[in-house]
Design a protein around this motif. Structure first.
Motif, short mmCIF file in Angstrom:
data_model
loop_
_atom_site.label_atom_id
_atom_site.label_comp_id
_atom_site.label_asym_id
_atom_site.label_seq_id
_atom_site.Cartn_x
_atom_site.Cartn_y
_atom_site.Cartn_z
N GLU A 20 0.23 -42.13 2.14
CA GLU A 20 1.24 -42.74 1.26
C GLU A 20 1.45 -41.92 0.00
O GLU A 20 2.57 -41.74 -0.46
CB GLU A 20 0.83 -44.18 0.87
CG GLU A 20 0.78 -45.15 2.02
CD GLU A 20 -0.55 -45.15 2.78
OE1 GLU A 20 -0.66 -45.94 3.74
OE2 GLU A 20 -1.46 -44.36 2.43
N SER A 21 0.35 -41.40 -0.57
CA SER A 21 0.51 -40.62 -1.80
C SER A 21 1.16 -39.26 -1.52
O SER A 21 1.94 -38.77 -2.34
CB SER A 21 -0.82 -40.45 -2.53
OG SER A 21 -1.65 -39.50 -1.91
N MET A 22 0.87 -38.67 -0.37
CA MET A 22 1.52 -37.39 -0.03
C MET A 22 3.01 -37.62 0.25
O MET A 22 3.84 -36.78 -0.08
CB MET A 22 0.84 -36.72 1.17
CG MET A 22 -0.54 -36.20 0.87
SD MET A 22 -0.58 -34.98 -0.49
CE MET A 22 -2.25 -35.23 -1.10
N TYR A 23 3.34 -38.75 0.85
CA TYR A 23 4.75 -39.09 1.06
C TYR A 23 5.44 -39.26 -0.29
O TYR A 23 6.55 -38.76 -0.50
CB TYR A 23 4.89 -40.37 1.89
CG TYR A 23 6.34 -40.75 2.10
CD1 TYR A 23 7.10 -40.13 3.10
CD2 TYR A 23 6.97 -41.67 1.27
CE1 TYR A 23 8.43 -40.43 3.27
CE2 TYR A 23 8.31 -41.98 1.43
CZ TYR A 23 9.04 -41.36 2.43
OH TYR A 23 10.37 -41.64 2.58
N ALA A 24 4.77 -39.93 -1.23
CA ALA A 24 5.34 -40.13 -2.57
C ALA A 24 5.57 -38.78 -3.26
O ALA A 24 6.60 -38.57 -3.90
CB ALA A 24 4.43 -41.01 -3.42
#
Length: 164
Positions: A20-24
């Motif tokens: 999720e953080s890499m997507y963000a």
């Protein structure tokens, strides 16, 4: 447009092991940071508090200093790996800073936003359900309530599995 250089933004992205953080971060790079801008992107990773690795295991036996040192090394390797992965996504940007801090992510992210003068905070959403969020607390919710700059929470789209 001549004063564009004065409008340098400091964009902080909180990263962790989750996709999720890499997507963000990817979303931020597509929609907020632009290749030739004077913006500075700050990648922040917060290592969990050492209290998680208490000196005692569940049975009351004390961990040796060798074991706690091994756990600390592993924690640092995870941090290095996350930061390295995040930096690779940012390879076309000039101004990228990285920070690795220790502590409760909720508190540390809020402190770093203030300390480093971030103009916007970008975070991924883990999408926990109501019960899990009640027990774990939402880091993004805590930060949204406590920092003084705008907070952008990026939700990773659920895969539709071919549904239209």
């Amino acid at each position: 447009m001549a004063d564009m250089a004065e409008n340098q933004r400091r964009i902080m992205v909180a990263v962790d092991e989750g996709e999720e953080s890499m997507y963000a971060l990817s979303w931020c790079l597509k929609n907020l940071c632009f290749q030739n801008s004077k913006d500075t992107l700050i990648l922040l990773y917060v290592k969990p508090p050492r209290a998680v690795y208490s000196a005692f295991d569940g049975t009351g036996y004390m961990f040796s200093s060798e074991i706690t040192a091994t756990m600390e090394r592993y924690s640092q390797q995870v941090a290095d790996c996350v930061i390295e992965k995040a930096k690779k996504l940012c390879d076309n940007l000039e101004n990228v800073e990285t920070r690795v801090e220790n502590g409760d992510p909720r508190d540390v992210i809020c402190q770093m936003v203030q300390k480093l003068g971030a103009d916007v905070l970008v975070m991924g959403s883990h999408g926990y359900g109501l019960i899990k969020r009640a027990f774990l607390g939402s880091v993004s919710n805590h930060c949204a309530q406590n920092v003084k700059c705008p907070v952008l929470i990026v939700k990773k789209p659920k895969s539709t599995g071919g549904d239209i």
